[in-house]
Design a protein around this motif. Sequence first.
Motif, PDB file in Angstrom:
ATOM      1  N   ILE A  65       0.848  -1.185   0.000  1.00 29.61           N
ATOM      2  CA  ILE A  65       0.000   0.000   0.000  1.00 29.61           C
ATOM      3  C   ILE A  65       0.887   1.239   0.000  1.00 29.61           C
ATOM      4  O   ILE A  65       1.977   1.236   0.580  1.00 29.61           O
TER       5      ILE A  65
ATOM      6  N   SER B  61      -0.905   6.110   3.048  1.00 28.47           N
ATOM      7  CA  SER B  61      -2.252   5.634   3.357  1.00 28.47           C
ATOM      8  C   SER B  61      -2.302   5.031   4.755  1.00 28.47           C
ATOM      9  O   SER B  61      -1.344   4.402   5.218  1.00 28.47           O
TER      10      SER B  61
ATOM     11  N   ALA C  71      -8.765  -0.836  -4.687  1.00 33.93           N
ATOM     12  CA  ALA C  71      -7.924   0.327  -4.956  1.00 33.93           C
ATOM     13  C   ALA C  71      -8.447   1.064  -6.179  1.00 33.93           C
ATOM     14  O   ALA C  71      -8.954   0.447  -7.124  1.00 33.93           O
TER      15      ALA C  71
ATOM     16  N   VAL D  79      -3.563   1.263  -9.558  1.00 33.88           N
ATOM     17  CA  VAL D  79      -2.340   0.598  -9.112  1.00 33.88           C
ATOM     18  C   VAL D  79      -1.188   1.011 -10.014  1.00 33.88           C
ATOM     19  O   VAL D  79      -1.390   1.419 -11.167  1.00 33.88           O
TER      20      VAL D  79
ATOM     21  N   LEU E 281      -0.714  -0.128  -4.369  1.00 33.39           N
ATOM     22  CA  LEU E 281      -2.125   0.232  -4.402  1.00 33.39           C
ATOM     23  C   LEU E 281      -2.305   1.666  -3.924  1.00 33.39           C
ATOM     24  O   LEU E 281      -1.706   2.077  -2.926  1.00 33.39           O
ATOM     25  N   HIS E 282      -3.162   2.412  -4.621  1.00 28.54           N
ATOM     26  CA  HIS E 282      -3.417   3.809  -4.286  1.00 28.54           C
ATOM     27  C   HIS E 282      -4.914   4.008  -4.054  1.00 28.54           C
ATOM     28  O   HIS E 282      -5.747   3.402  -4.724  1.00 28.54           O
TER      29      HIS E 282
ATOM     30  N   THR F 137      -6.985   3.278  -1.417  1.00 26.76           N
ATOM     31  CA  THR F 137      -7.552   1.975  -1.071  1.00 26.76           C
ATOM     32  C   THR F 137      -8.695   2.098  -0.068  1.00 26.76           C
ATOM     33  O   THR F 137      -8.791   3.075   0.678  1.00 26.76           O
TER      34      THR F 137
END
Length: 285
Positions: A63, A67, A87, A90, A101-102, A104
């Motif tokens: 991640i 985050s 997410a 990615v 992952l962005h 999320t």
Amino acid sequence: MEAESTALDNIGHLSQALSVSSLDLKFGPASYAGKAKLQGPESPLLLRFVALSRTGCTKGVKIEPSSVNSTALDLEPQNPHDRMIIAAFVTLNPSETVTTLHHTTIMPSVPGILSLCLLLFCPVAELRVNKEGTQYTGALIGLGHDHDGNAVYPADDIEASFDIHLTQEDLVLINRVRFLMNVVLEEGEDVADKVLIKTQNRMRELLLQLVDVNRDYREPESYHYPYQWQMVPKEEILHPQIDLFWTRAWVPSFPFTAAFSCSQAEITTRPRKSPLGGGGRMIFI
């Protein structure tokens, strides 16, 4: 002022005494000369992330550091059900070995939420059954296959194993939701507001019927022919009963999932106290 300076001196002497005494502590025999291997800094409660697609499962997943989910902990490690994280987008590192992952979101801890979401929103699904033909054990998710049985896009196929008991009644509810999504997508902007609101409310009722069930855990079973389409004889497939008008009017964006004529063992389900309770050990994307 004199009393205050006296108090400060006493505090200074006390802190010095504590520091000296702490150096004299002995935690074991002086003759001990062994080595201890320390594990860290990860916690055993730290959730691991695994990609589901055929190509993604060979890559590491992490991640984005900014985050709050980058250090997600499992609050109920005794619960064996799978968890799910989604997410917005990615990214891959230059060597294409790690996926980041962005934006999320960790989904609620509902038993079977991963299996249900895959069947609800997948393009095409082919269910798997056990050797006895009594239970659904998983599903092959993807874009389907061509006339020769070859996968249309094998890189993104998902071979999912269920950790819940999926019944024929669940498949009926899933196909009803997919039918309503097809209607909304087909009509598009021409859908009246009243009809759209009514359809959304009906979909919400069906989704709550799916998740508001206390489902027992079942050990996931691996399929003996993973990522292979058309593994069920055609005579055992039970196609959903739909009006011919709909099949001729448009091609559905969400095709209906076909069931199998398997003699399922009796499975008892009961309402859940809360559709948001529970925990999990593993998070999938």
